[in-house]
Design a protein around this motif. Sequence first.
Motif, PDB file in Angstrom:
ATOM      1  N   THR A 122      38.635  22.741  31.465  1.00 52.07           N
ATOM      2  CA  THR A 122      39.702  22.399  30.542  1.00 52.07           C
ATOM      3  C   THR A 122      40.287  21.047  30.911  1.00 52.07           C
ATOM      4  N   VAL A 123      40.459  20.196  29.915  1.00 50.49           N
ATOM      5  CA  VAL A 123      40.951  18.833  30.105  1.00 50.49           C
ATOM      6  C   VAL A 123      41.920  18.494  28.975  1.00 50.49           C
ATOM      7  N   PRO A 124      42.772  17.467  29.173  1.00 50.51           N
ATOM      8  CA  PRO A 124      43.630  17.015  28.074  1.00 50.51           C
ATOM      9  C   PRO A 124      42.808  16.491  26.909  1.00 50.51           C
ATOM     10  N   ARG A 125      43.468  16.261  25.806  1.00 48.77           N
ATOM     11  CA  ARG A 125      42.783  15.754  24.613  1.00 48.77           C
ATOM     12  C   ARG A 125      42.266  14.344  24.839  1.00 48.77           C
ATOM     13  N   LYS A 126      41.305  13.950  24.013  1.00 50.50           N
ATOM     14  CA  LYS A 126      40.730  12.604  24.009  1.00 50.50           C
ATOM     15  C   LYS A 126      39.977  12.268  25.299  1.00 50.50           C
ATOM     16  N   ASN A 127      39.350  13.289  25.900  1.00 48.61           N
ATOM     17  CA  ASN A 127      38.539  13.049  27.095  1.00 48.61           C
ATOM     18  C   ASN A 127      37.051  13.306  26.846  1.00 48.61           C
ATOM     19  N   GLY A 128      36.641  13.255  25.590  1.00 43.34           N
ATOM     20  CA  GLY A 128      35.219  13.315  25.260  1.00 43.34           C
ATOM     21  C   GLY A 128      34.630  14.707  25.266  1.00 43.34           C
ATOM     22  N   LYS A 129      35.445  15.743  25.007  1.00 44.25           N
ATOM     23  CA  LYS A 129      34.934  17.112  25.062  1.00 44.25           C
ATOM     24  C   LYS A 129      33.831  17.365  24.033  1.00 44.25           C
ATOM     25  N   THR A 130      34.072  16.912  22.800  1.00 41.36           N
ATOM     26  CA  THR A 130      33.119  17.194  21.728  1.00 41.36           C
ATOM     27  C   THR A 130      31.797  16.471  21.952  1.00 41.36           C
ATOM     28  N   TYR A 134      41.887  33.128  35.046  1.00 40.70           N
ATOM     29  CA  TYR A 134      40.745  33.712  35.752  1.00 40.70           C
ATOM     30  C   TYR A 134      40.046  32.644  36.607  1.00 40.70           C
ATOM     31  N   ALA A 135      39.873  31.455  36.024  1.00 41.89           N
ATOM     32  CA  ALA A 135      39.224  30.358  36.757  1.00 41.89           C
ATOM     33  C   ALA A 135      39.997  30.002  38.018  1.00 41.89           C
ATOM     34  N   LYS A 136      41.313  29.981  37.922  1.00 45.13           N
ATOM     35  CA  LYS A 136      42.132  29.643  39.093  1.00 45.13           C
ATOM     36  C   LYS A 136      41.967  30.694  40.193  1.00 45.13           C
ATOM     37  N   LYS A 137      41.853  31.953  39.805  1.00 48.01           N
ATOM     38  CA  LYS A 137      41.680  33.017  40.793  1.00 48.01           C
ATOM     39  C   LYS A 137      40.305  32.948  41.448  1.00 48.01           C
ATOM     40  N   VAL A 138      39.287  32.574  40.674  1.00 46.64           N
ATOM     41  CA  VAL A 138      37.951  32.382  41.260  1.00 46.64           C
ATOM     42  C   VAL A 138      37.965  31.190  42.208  1.00 46.64           C
ATOM     43  N   ASN A 139      38.617  30.118  41.786  1.00 48.39           N
ATOM     44  CA  ASN A 139      38.634  28.899  42.593  1.00 48.39           C
ATOM     45  C   ASN A 139      39.398  29.068  43.900  1.00 48.39           C
ATOM     46  N   ASP A 140      40.461  29.897  43.887  1.00 50.43           N
ATOM     47  CA  ASP A 140      41.224  30.074  45.139  1.00 50.43           C
ATOM     48  C   ASP A 140      40.742  31.258  45.967  1.00 50.43           C
ATOM     49  N   GLY A 141      39.673  31.931  45.501  1.00 48.90           N
ATOM     50  CA  GLY A 141      39.082  33.010  46.267  1.00 48.90           C
ATOM     51  C   GLY A 141      39.694  34.379  46.038  1.00 48.90           C
ATOM     52  N   THR A 142      40.684  34.482  45.155  1.00 46.60           N
ATOM     53  CA  THR A 142      41.281  35.784  44.844  1.00 46.60           C
ATOM     54  C   THR A 142      40.266  36.715  44.212  1.00 46.60           C
ATOM     55  N   ILE A 143      39.398  36.142  43.363  1.00 45.31           N
ATOM     56  CA  ILE A 143      38.315  36.894  42.712  1.00 45.31           C
ATOM     57  C   ILE A 143      36.990  36.291  43.136  1.00 45.31           C
ATOM     58  N   GLY A 152      34.815  27.289  37.283  1.00 46.47           N
ATOM     59  CA  GLY A 152      35.950  26.784  36.525  1.00 46.47           C
ATOM     60  C   GLY A 152      36.324  25.378  36.946  1.00 46.47           C
ATOM     61  N   PHE A 153      36.514  24.488  35.976  1.00 49.29           N
ATOM     62  CA  PHE A 153      36.884  23.099  36.239  1.00 49.29           C
ATOM     63  C   PHE A 153      38.142  22.793  35.444  1.00 49.29           C
ATOM     64  N   ILE A 154      39.235  22.544  36.139  1.00 48.66           N
ATOM     65  CA  ILE A 154      40.539  22.418  35.499  1.00 48.66           C
ATOM     66  C   ILE A 154      41.175  21.074  35.852  1.00 48.66           C
ATOM     67  N   TRP A 155      41.422  20.265  34.816  1.00 46.17           N
ATOM     68  CA  TRP A 155      42.150  19.012  34.989  1.00 46.17           C
ATOM     69  C   TRP A 155      43.535  19.196  34.360  1.00 46.17           C
ATOM     70  N   GLU A 156      44.551  19.345  35.194  1.00 50.51           N
ATOM     71  CA  GLU A 156      45.907  19.505  34.690  1.00 50.51           C
ATOM     72  C   GLU A 156      46.886  18.845  35.654  1.00 50.51           C
ATOM     73  N   ALA A 157      48.008  18.403  35.130  1.00 44.36           N
ATOM     74  CA  ALA A 157      49.048  17.833  35.972  1.00 44.36           C
ATOM     75  C   ALA A 157      49.846  18.961  36.619  1.00 44.36           C
TER      76      ALA A 157
END
Length: 229
Positions: A1-9, A148-157, A164-169
């Motif tokens: 997940t990324v902000p808008r206008k980052n070439g997702k499409t 769910y992605a955050k829990k996988v990334n931190d080892g909870t799940i 999961g790839f998350i770009w957020e402030a």
Amino acid sequence: TVPRKNGKTALIAFFLLYLLVVEPIPYAQHYSIAFDRDQAAIVFNYARNIVNMTPELAGVIAVTESTKLLTNTVNGSTYKALSSEGRSKHGKSSRVVIVDELHSFGTDGELFSVMETSTGAYGKEALFIIIGTQSPDDNAIMSEWVDYAKKVNDGTIEDDSFAGFIWEAPEDCDIWDEKVWYDCNPGMQAGFRSIEEMRKTATRAKELGGIKEAEFRNLYLNQRIDASN
């Protein structure tokens, strides 16, 4: 997940063409799904234009405009763009499904569930990909998968089949700091996301506050902020 206008499409279109031509499976079905016909058409148009501008691809892929279908003429594998406005998606056997802008689906999970379960026949060859900006709603399907992605990334799940790839402030960041913008916008790091447009939008959001600030945080920084609050 990324902000808008980052070439997702565009990323979706290139990825689908890669799987359709470079790593093809005979007669495999590849789909992108979007909430409405217009968004589905955008993904298809990107892929079609890439084919039309690339002689090597144009010699292998047939384009059917009326049904938003690309066909690998060598091995029969296909890519088709679908929208949630047509509900009859049962019976698909999908090798790859890419969900474009899942936040637009809100809490409507019917098409999502149907397509998610359509990949069962391909086993380890199947891919189900979600891409989009975060939803402002905690109850949205997109929010559930980001959590769910955050829990996988931190080892909870533990889930070896998921990435999961998350770009957020960060919540406690200075949202007007340009370094924060670069950190959560991969398109800015790559050099194609406009910093000038970002600055202009940030200036207006800072001055107007309220809904404009919330929209800036959600759409430009990918934070889960509801503009209506």
